[in-house]
Design a protein around this motif. Structure first.
Motif, PDB file in Angstrom:
ATOM      1  N   GLY A  25      49.845  47.328  24.029  1.00 52.79           N
ATOM      2  CA  GLY A  25      49.415  47.623  25.387  1.00 52.79           C
ATOM      3  C   GLY A  25      49.326  46.387  26.249  1.00 52.79           C
ATOM      4  O   GLY A  25      49.804  45.314  25.885  1.00 52.79           O
ATOM      5  N   ARG A  26      48.726  46.572  27.413  1.00 50.56           N
ATOM      6  CA  ARG A  26      48.528  45.493  28.379  1.00 50.56           C
ATOM      7  C   ARG A  26      47.085  45.497  28.830  1.00 50.56           C
ATOM      8  O   ARG A  26      46.440  46.538  28.876  1.00 50.56           O
ATOM      9  CB  ARG A  26      49.409  45.710  29.614  1.00 50.56           C
ATOM     10  CG  ARG A  26      50.854  45.471  29.370  1.00 50.56           C
ATOM     11  CD  ARG A  26      51.727  45.783  30.560  1.00 50.56           C
ATOM     12  NE  ARG A  26      51.208  45.366  31.842  1.00 50.56           N
ATOM     13  CZ  ARG A  26      51.652  45.815  33.000  1.00 50.56           C
ATOM     14  NH1 ARG A  26      52.631  46.696  33.040  1.00 50.56           N
ATOM     15  NH2 ARG A  26      51.158  45.381  34.131  1.00 50.56           N
ATOM     16  N   SER A  27      46.635  44.319  29.216  1.00 50.88           N
ATOM     17  CA  SER A  27      45.262  44.191  29.727  1.00 50.88           C
ATOM     18  C   SER A  27      45.294  43.807  31.190  1.00 50.88           C
ATOM     19  O   SER A  27      46.225  43.130  31.650  1.00 50.88           O
ATOM     20  CB  SER A  27      44.493  43.135  28.943  1.00 50.88           C
ATOM     21  OG  SER A  27      44.288  43.568  27.623  1.00 50.88           O
ATOM     22  N   GLN A  28      44.283  44.227  31.902  1.00 46.65           N
ATOM     23  CA  GLN A  28      44.137  43.902  33.308  1.00 46.65           C
ATOM     24  C   GLN A  28      42.671  43.617  33.571  1.00 46.65           C
ATOM     25  O   GLN A  28      41.797  44.148  32.872  1.00 46.65           O
ATOM     26  CB  GLN A  28      44.612  45.093  34.154  1.00 46.65           C
ATOM     27  CG  GLN A  28      44.816  44.782  35.598  1.00 46.65           C
ATOM     28  CD  GLN A  28      45.374  45.978  36.344  1.00 46.65           C
ATOM     29  OE1 GLN A  28      44.640  46.884  36.697  1.00 46.65           O
ATOM     30  NE2 GLN A  28      46.671  45.969  36.587  1.00 46.65           N
ATOM     31  N   THR A  29      42.408  42.783  34.564  1.00 42.25           N
ATOM     32  CA  THR A  29      41.038  42.442  34.928  1.00 42.25           C
ATOM     33  C   THR A  29      40.699  43.084  36.258  1.00 42.25           C
ATOM     34  O   THR A  29      41.514  43.093  37.175  1.00 42.25           O
ATOM     35  CB  THR A  29      40.891  40.911  35.035  1.00 42.25           C
ATOM     36  OG1 THR A  29      41.181  40.331  33.762  1.00 42.25           O
ATOM     37  CG2 THR A  29      39.487  40.520  35.448  1.00 42.25           C
ATOM     38  N   TRP A  30      39.504  43.622  36.344  1.00 45.92           N
ATOM     39  CA  TRP A  30      38.973  44.130  37.598  1.00 45.92           C
ATOM     40  C   TRP A  30      37.704  43.357  37.887  1.00 45.92           C
ATOM     41  O   TRP A  30      36.888  43.121  36.985  1.00 45.92           O
ATOM     42  CB  TRP A  30      38.672  45.616  37.522  1.00 45.92           C
ATOM     43  CG  TRP A  30      39.865  46.524  37.368  1.00 45.92           C
ATOM     44  CD1 TRP A  30      41.160  46.152  37.217  1.00 45.92           C
ATOM     45  CD2 TRP A  30      39.856  47.942  37.340  1.00 45.92           C
ATOM     46  NE1 TRP A  30      41.964  47.264  37.099  1.00 45.92           N
ATOM     47  CE2 TRP A  30      41.181  48.384  37.177  1.00 45.92           C
ATOM     48  CE3 TRP A  30      38.850  48.898  37.447  1.00 45.92           C
ATOM     49  CZ2 TRP A  30      41.531  49.725  37.126  1.00 45.92           C
ATOM     50  CZ3 TRP A  30      39.190  50.242  37.393  1.00 45.92           C
ATOM     51  CH2 TRP A  30      40.520  50.645  37.237  1.00 45.92           C
ATOM     52  N   ARG A  46      37.865  45.421  42.297  1.00 46.20           N
ATOM     53  CA  ARG A  46      39.169  44.922  42.759  1.00 46.20           C
ATOM     54  C   ARG A  46      40.051  44.718  41.534  1.00 46.20           C
ATOM     55  O   ARG A  46      39.722  43.943  40.640  1.00 46.20           O
ATOM     56  CB  ARG A  46      38.978  43.598  43.492  1.00 46.20           C
ATOM     57  CG  ARG A  46      40.274  42.943  43.946  1.00 46.20           C
ATOM     58  CD  ARG A  46      39.994  41.633  44.667  1.00 46.20           C
ATOM     59  NE  ARG A  46      39.241  41.882  45.881  1.00 46.20           N
ATOM     60  CZ  ARG A  46      39.780  41.971  47.098  1.00 46.20           C
ATOM     61  NH1 ARG A  46      41.073  41.800  47.263  1.00 46.20           N
ATOM     62  NH2 ARG A  46      39.025  42.205  48.141  1.00 46.20           N
ATOM     63  N   SER A  47      41.179  45.424  41.490  1.00 44.59           N
ATOM     64  CA  SER A  47      42.093  45.266  40.348  1.00 44.59           C
ATOM     65  C   SER A  47      42.994  44.063  40.592  1.00 44.59           C
ATOM     66  O   SER A  47      43.444  43.829  41.706  1.00 44.59           O
ATOM     67  CB  SER A  47      42.931  46.530  40.125  1.00 44.59           C
ATOM     68  OG  SER A  47      43.823  46.730  41.195  1.00 44.59           O
ATOM     69  N   ILE A  48      43.238  43.306  39.534  1.00 42.29           N
ATOM     70  CA  ILE A  48      44.077  42.117  39.584  1.00 42.29           C
ATOM     71  C   ILE A  48      45.297  42.376  38.711  1.00 42.29           C
ATOM     72  O   ILE A  48      45.165  42.697  37.529  1.00 42.29           O
ATOM     73  CB  ILE A  48      43.327  40.856  39.077  1.00 42.29           C
ATOM     74  CG1 ILE A  48      41.979  40.691  39.787  1.00 42.29           C
ATOM     75  CG2 ILE A  48      44.203  39.628  39.206  1.00 42.29           C
ATOM     76  CD1 ILE A  48      42.066  40.462  41.270  1.00 42.29           C
ATOM     77  N   ALA A  95      44.470  46.668  44.306  1.00 42.24           N
ATOM     78  CA  ALA A  95      43.777  47.803  44.898  1.00 42.24           C
ATOM     79  C   ALA A  95      42.271  47.650  44.737  1.00 42.24           C
ATOM     80  O   ALA A  95      41.798  46.864  43.920  1.00 42.24           O
ATOM     81  CB  ALA A  95      44.233  49.102  44.232  1.00 42.24           C
ATOM     82  N   ILE A  96      41.559  48.436  45.517  1.00 42.85           N
ATOM     83  CA  ILE A  96      40.114  48.579  45.362  1.00 42.85           C
ATOM     84  C   ILE A  96      39.889  49.950  44.736  1.00 42.85           C
ATOM     85  O   ILE A  96      40.399  50.962  45.221  1.00 42.85           O
ATOM     86  CB  ILE A  96      39.374  48.481  46.718  1.00 42.85           C
ATOM     87  CG1 ILE A  96      39.695  47.160  47.428  1.00 42.85           C
ATOM     88  CG2 ILE A  96      37.872  48.665  46.519  1.00 42.85           C
ATOM     89  CD1 ILE A  96      39.231  45.914  46.714  1.00 42.85           C
TER      90      ILE A  96
END
Length: 152
Positions: free
Chosen positions: A143-148, A31-33, A42-43
């Motif tokens: 850049g940017r970071s994202q958690t899944w 699951r992307s946050i 999204a999944i």
């Protein structure tokens, strides 16, 4: 006694090796946050190709309050232009880092909202439940970071 100790050591090492191999596996559903809103977006299903690289595609969009997800990738470059967002490959050619456990490098990530493709590196948490994804241009600092989060 020595033979029993040797068998125990070999068995323990075998179990350790198996847990290490399992610890670095990204395959599964995530699951992307959103890093800006904190909402789920999204999944994504990640699998491993025949070359050992990881690929990820969107299998479900998650609407958030006040926003309806785009159904196609409108600003994306070819071959992604106007493709349905569900089924879109957003993570490509990610390889396990041979030097650092639970790190993955040399991949590309597609942002279907902007249409931009970024270099990416990923870190899998020690409990195998969280991915920290860094998308960047040139150097990682830009850049940017994202958690899944891993889905059950």
């Amino acid at each position: 006694m020595l033979k029993s100790l040797s068998i125990a050591c070999v068995s323990t090492l075998g179990l350790f090796g198996a847990s290490f191999a399992q610890a670095a596996d990204l395959t599964g559903t995530w699951r992307s946050i959103d890093d800006k809103t904190g909402f789920s977006k999204a999944i994504i299903e990640i699998d491993k190709d025949s070359n050992g690289a990881y690929q990820g595609k969107i299998v479900k969009l998650i609407p958030r309050p006040g926003y309806t997800p785009k159904e196609t990738c409108q600003n994306c470059p070819a071959p992604f232009t106007n493709k349905p967002t569900v089924g879109l490959n957003v993570l490509m050619n990610l390889k396990q880092d041979s030097k650092i456990e639970n790190n993955f490098v040399d991949g590309k990530v597609l942002d279907p909202l902007s249409g931009n493709i970024y270099s990416t590196k990923v870190r899998l948490s020690n409990d195998n439940r969280r991915l920290s994804i860094r998308g960047y241009v040139g150097v990682s600092a830009l850049g940017r970071s994202q958690t899944w989060l891993r889905e059950e």
